[in-house]
Design an enzyme around this catalytic site. Structure first.
Site, mmCIF file in Angstrom:
data_model
loop_
_atom_site.group_PDB
_atom_site.id
_atom_site.type_symbol
_atom_site.label_atom_id
_atom_site.label_comp_id
_atom_site.label_asym_id
_atom_site.label_seq_id
_atom_site.Cartn_x
_atom_site.Cartn_y
_atom_site.Cartn_z
ATOM 1 C CG HIS A 27 75.551 25.810 51.320
ATOM 2 N ND1 HIS A 27 76.370 25.411 50.295
ATOM 3 C CD2 HIS A 27 75.470 24.757 52.156
ATOM 4 C CE1 HIS A 27 76.752 24.165 50.502
ATOM 5 N NE2 HIS A 27 76.236 23.741 51.615
ATOM 6 C CD GLU A 78 72.020 22.087 50.808
ATOM 7 O OE1 GLU A 78 73.184 22.446 51.053
ATOM 8 O OE2 GLU A 78 71.666 20.894 50.803
ATOM 9 C CG HIS A 96 68.033 38.232 61.772
ATOM 10 N ND1 HIS A 96 67.952 38.735 63.051
ATOM 11 C CD2 HIS A 96 69.153 38.768 61.235
ATOM 12 C CE1 HIS A 96 68.976 39.552 63.266
ATOM 13 N NE2 HIS A 96 69.729 39.583 62.193
ATOM 14 C CD GLU A 144 69.307 43.249 60.618
ATOM 15 O OE1 GLU A 144 69.928 42.225 60.949
ATOM 16 O OE2 GLU A 144 69.565 44.380 61.067
#
Ligand code: CO
Length: 292
Positions: A27, A78, A96, A144
């Protein structure tokens, strides 16, 4: 710092072990100013599912995990909400996240309809054919949106800017056992990028590193925190990271061991640019998921 009685690995043995270790992106961890607002945005605009949520009042924070599939097989986000903090600085270094979808136009239309901000309308990339768009979440994080045939991992990129691309590539290859999947130099646009990961680019999450010509310093802000990666052995992994940091920079910020109270074994470190990575013991991580 090695596990009891363990003989330190030679550099070659360490690299060989690192490539055999079953690492996977677990994550991305980052802070948001309003947990419910972001949960609503990601579920309605992106189609993510809320996977788990916990509130830790004694430490004054809550978090929520969202993604496109279960955490035992998917990369997820998270989100951390710290009580009373409703705004964060993203800084210039964070780039991004990315979401792959079969229809960027439809995806972005849905984001617009729900009131989301589109910062780059869908269309082919300059000088290329692949269709992308950019949208911004309520805290200002950019996503994106990439057109791609059906993929097992829609949450497919974490893009960070670095000051020395070749050094960063070596760092992530050696310290994290990643493969360099693609490197592209775009002199016309004065940047070079590298995709690194544990499987092919279209079927997994990759770390996208961008080097802008002549830019070596960025601000980190206080919004984006780290990426977590699973490993079969945090002790061995930390030993390797430690050796790599002596050569390439970066440093271990948390020695390997169990987190008090939770008992999940982790180790964390900074890369040469100061980007943070956490290795999490895979068995402990799966146990944590069962407890939900
Ligand atoms: Co990207």
């Amino acid at each position: 710092m090695s596990s009891e009685g363990a003989v330190p690995l030679s550099a070659d043995a360490a690299l060989e072990w690192s490539h055999k270790d079953k690492k996977r992106f677990l994550h991305a961890v980052y802070r948001v100013g309003d947990l419910q607002r972001t949960i609503k945005f990601y579920t309605e605009c992106f189609g993510m599912k809320l996977l788990r949520q916990r509130d830790i009042p004694e430490e004054k924070y809550s978090n929520a995990f969202l993604g496109f599939g279960p955490e035992d097989s998917h990369f997820v986000v998270e989100l951390t909400y710290n009580y009373g903090v409703d705004k964060y600085e993203i800084g210039t270094g964070f780039g991004h996240f990315a979401i792959a979808t079969e229809d960027v136009y439809k995806f972005v239309e849905n984001v617009s309809e729900k009131g989301g901000k589109v910062t780059r309308e869908p269309g082919p990339v300059k000088g290329g054919t692949s269709v992308i768009a950019f949208v911004q979440d309520p805290d200002g994080y950019l996503f994106e949106i990439i057109q791609r045939d059906h993929t097992p991992e829609p949450l497919c990129q974490v893009m960070l800017r670095v000051g020395n691309l070749d050094k960063s590539i070596r760092f992530y290859e050696k310290a994290c056992g990643m493969k360099l999947l693609r490197k592209v130099d775009r002199p016309a646009h004065k940047y070079t990028l590298a995709m690194l990961g544990y499987a092919e680019e279209h079927e997994t999450t990759v770390l996208e590193l961008t080097y802008n010509y002549d830019v070596t310093e960025y601000t980190k802000g206080n919004a984006y925190a780290q990426v977590a990666i699973s490993t079969t052995d945090v002790y061995k992994s930390a030993e390797i990271v430690n050796a790599v940091t002596q050569e390439l920079g970066g440093k271990i910020t948390r020695q390997p061991g169990p987190i008090p109270g939770i008992n999940t074994k982790i180790t964390s470190f900074l890369d040469p640019d100061g980007w943070k990575v956490v290795f999490v013991d895979n068995v402990d991580f799966l146990k944590e998921l069962e407890q939900v």
